[in-house]
Design an enzyme around this catalytic site. Structure first.
Site, PDB file in Angstrom:
ATOM      1  N   PRO A   1      56.622   3.118  -6.063  1.00  0.00           N
ATOM      2  CA  PRO A   1      56.892   2.883  -4.643  1.00  0.00           C
ATOM      3  C   PRO A   1      56.610   4.079  -3.736  1.00  0.00           C
ATOM      4  CG  PRO A   1      58.936   3.081  -5.888  1.00  0.00           C
ATOM      5  CD  PRO A   1      57.818   2.994  -6.893  1.00  0.00           C
ATOM      6  N   ASN A   2      56.084   3.746  -2.596  1.00  0.00           N
ATOM      7  CA  ASN A   2      55.778   4.686  -1.507  1.00  0.00           C
ATOM      8  C   ASN A   2      54.521   5.518  -1.747  1.00  0.00           C
ATOM      9  OD1 ASN A   2      58.084   4.125   0.284  1.00  0.00           O
ATOM     10  ND2 ASN A   2      59.284   4.911  -1.428  1.00  0.00           N
TER      11      ASN A   2
ATOM     12  N   ASP B   1      62.886   1.069 -20.243  1.00  0.00           N
ATOM     13  CA  ASP B   1      62.817   0.160 -21.384  1.00  0.00           C
ATOM     14  C   ASP B   1      61.403  -0.396 -21.575  1.00  0.00           C
ATOM     15  OD1 ASP B   1      65.468   0.615 -21.914  1.00  0.00           O
ATOM     16  OD2 ASP B   1      66.186  -1.322 -21.170  1.00  0.00           O
TER      17      ASP B   1
ATOM     18  N   TYR C   1      53.742  16.007  -0.349  1.00  0.00           N
ATOM     19  CA  TYR C   1      52.818  15.261  -1.200  1.00  0.00           C
ATOM     20  C   TYR C   1      51.340  15.500  -0.900  1.00  0.00           C
ATOM     21  CZ  TYR C   1      57.146  12.946  -2.494  1.00  0.00           C
ATOM     22  OH  TYR C   1      58.415  12.708  -2.949  1.00  0.00           O
TER      23      TYR C   1
ATOM     24  N   ALA D   1      60.221   7.074  -7.098  1.00  0.00           N
ATOM     25  CA  ALA D   1      61.694   7.121  -7.104  1.00  0.00           C
ATOM     26  C   ALA D   1      62.304   6.386  -8.294  1.00  0.00           C
ATOM     27  CB  ALA D   1      62.242   6.563  -5.795  1.00  0.00           C
TER      28      ALA D   1
ATOM     29  N   HIS E   1      53.866  13.542 -11.740  1.00  0.00           N
ATOM     30  CA  HIS E   1      54.410  13.677 -10.392  1.00  0.00           C
ATOM     31  C   HIS E   1      53.546  14.637  -9.605  1.00  0.00           C
ATOM     32  CE1 HIS E   1      58.023  11.547 -11.544  1.00  0.00           C
ATOM     33  NE2 HIS E   1      58.002  12.255 -12.659  1.00  0.00           N
TER      34      HIS E   1
ATOM     35  N   ARG F   1      66.655  14.321  -8.141  1.00  0.00           N
ATOM     36  CA  ARG F   1      65.303  14.217  -8.724  1.00  0.00           C
ATOM     37  C   ARG F   1      65.185  14.967 -10.055  1.00  0.00           C
ATOM     38  NH1 ARG F   1      62.330  12.056  -4.336  1.00  0.00           N
ATOM     39  NH2 ARG F   1      63.156  12.776  -2.347  1.00  0.00           N
TER      40      ARG F   1
ATOM     41  N   ARG G   1      52.659  10.122   4.264  1.00  0.00           N
ATOM     42  CA  ARG G   1      54.046  10.324   3.816  1.00  0.00           C
ATOM     43  C   ARG G   1      54.301  11.809   3.516  1.00  0.00           C
ATOM     44  NH1 ARG G   1      56.264   9.000  -2.238  1.00  0.00           N
ATOM     45  NH2 ARG G   1      58.442   9.479  -1.834  1.00  0.00           N
TER      46      ARG G   1
ATOM     47  N   HIS H   1      64.001   8.153 -11.379  1.00  0.00           N
ATOM     48  CA  HIS H   1      65.330   8.754 -11.428  1.00  0.00           C
ATOM     49  C   HIS H   1      66.456   7.778 -11.792  1.00  0.00           C
ATOM     50  CE1 HIS H   1      62.980  11.915  -9.735  1.00  0.00           C
ATOM     51  NE2 HIS H   1      62.764  11.254  -8.616  1.00  0.00           N
TER      52      HIS H   1
ATOM     53  N   GLU I   1      53.744  10.747 -18.036  1.00  0.00           N
ATOM     54  CA  GLU I   1      54.462  10.681 -16.751  1.00  0.00           C
ATOM     55  C   GLU I   1      53.885  11.763 -15.838  1.00  0.00           C
ATOM     56  OE1 GLU I   1      58.673  11.378 -17.180  1.00  0.00           O
ATOM     57  OE2 GLU I   1      58.973  11.557 -15.018  1.00  0.00           O
TER      58      GLU I   1
ATOM     59  N   ASN J   1      53.063   7.344 -12.510  1.00  0.00           N
ATOM     60  CA  ASN J   1      53.933   8.036 -11.546  1.00  0.00           C
ATOM     61  C   ASN J   1      54.970   7.012 -11.097  1.00  0.00           C
ATOM     62  OD1 ASN J   1      55.271   9.321  -9.515  1.00  0.00           O
ATOM     63  ND2 ASN J   1      53.435  10.237  -8.598  1.00  0.00           N
TER      64      ASN J   1
ATOM     65  N   ARG K   1      63.320  20.323  -6.669  1.00  0.00           N
ATOM     66  CA  ARG K   1      63.733  19.614  -5.445  1.00  0.00           C
ATOM     67  C   ARG K   1      65.217  19.207  -5.533  1.00  0.00           C
ATOM     68  NH1 ARG K   1      59.525  15.112  -4.174  1.00  0.00           N
ATOM     69  NH2 ARG K   1      60.677  15.165  -2.197  1.00  0.00           N
TER      70      ARG K   1
HETATM   71  C1  DQA Z   1      57.244  11.742  -7.026  1.00  0.00           C
HETATM   72  C2  DQA Z   1      58.601  12.467  -7.040  1.00  0.00           C
HETATM   73  C3  DQA Z   1      59.745  11.473  -6.855  1.00  0.00           C
HETATM   74  O1  DQA Z   1      60.976  12.167  -6.841  1.00  0.00           O
HETATM   75  C4  DQA Z   1      59.591  10.741  -5.542  1.00  0.00           C
HETATM   76  O2  DQA Z   1      60.602   9.759  -5.417  1.00  0.00           O
HETATM   77  C5  DQA Z   1      58.244  10.151  -5.339  1.00  0.00           C
HETATM   78  C6  DQA Z   1      57.078  10.895  -5.769  1.00  0.00           C
HETATM   79  C7  DQA Z   1      56.062  12.735  -7.070  1.00  0.00           C
HETATM   80  O3  DQA Z   1      54.964  12.296  -7.368  1.00  0.00           O
HETATM   81  O4  DQA Z   1      56.242  13.928  -6.788  1.00  0.00           O
HETATM   82  O5  DQA Z   1      58.103   9.097  -4.731  1.00  0.00           O
HETATM   83  O6  DQA Z   1      57.173  10.913  -8.171  1.00  0.00           O
END
Ligand code: DQA
Length: 154
Positions: free
Chosen positions: A12-13, A89, A25, A79, A104, A115, A20, A82, A102, A76, A111
């Site tokens: 998400p996002n 699962d 980012y 959020a 980021h 997180r 953003r 967390h 994984e 990735n 941060r």
């Molecule tokens: C993120 C870090 C996460 O804490 C955050 O919620 C994101 C982006 C990153 O790529 O740094 O949406 O996964």
């Protein structure tokens, strides 16, 4: 597409990259990130498919698809990292089937306290964080190494 298939899954996002919080980012858009991943993948002999969703259920379904097709994943979870046990699962089912890296963009450990926990990390093959778009490049390199003939495995 030629080469070994890899799914790059963004949570998400991340579709909002570029607008953003660019101080956190960066200014690269999600389309540019996807382009870089497919280009680097092609250099590494990987057929990279990039997807993004804001929907937890869709992300879980994509992971099921990766399990059923033994496809390596660069994830990735944004959020969901967390707190989503459903996502964890789903990720756990990839263990012994295909690598899961994984990623980021930022370094969550540097941060806010919420997180600092990743519920995904414990079932991932490994984690790359803090290098912006290069986190994805490093993750794809790891997948290329892990899936090469006579690799160290998943
Ligand atoms: C993120 C870090 C996460 O804490 C955050 O919620 C994101 C982006 C990153 O790529 O740094 O949406 O996964």
């Amino acid at each position: 597409m030629n080469g070994r298939r890899v799914l790059v899954l963004d949570g998400p996002n991340l579709g909002r990259l570029g607008v953003r919080e660019p101080d956190v980012y960066g200014s690269t858009t999600h389309a540019e990130l996807a382009e870089r991943c497919t280009a680097v993948g092609a250099e590494l002999g990987l057929a990279v498919e990039v997807r993004q969703t804001d929907d937890e259920a869709e992300l879980v379904r994509w992971l099921h698809e990766a399990v059923d097709t033994a496809t390596p994943v660069v994830l990735n979870p944004a959020a969901f990292t967390h707190y989503s046990y459903a996502l964890r699962d789903a990720c756990a089912q990839l263990r012994g089937v295909a690598p899961l890296v994984e990623v980021h963009l930022s370094n969550p450990a540097a941060r806010e306290a919420f997180r600092h926990t990743s519920v995904v990390a414990g079932v991932a093959t490994g984690t790359v964080a803090g290098f912006g778009v290069e986190s994805y490049v490093l993750a794809l390199r790891a997948v290329a190494t892990l899936t090469a003939p006579s690799s160290p495995g998943t």
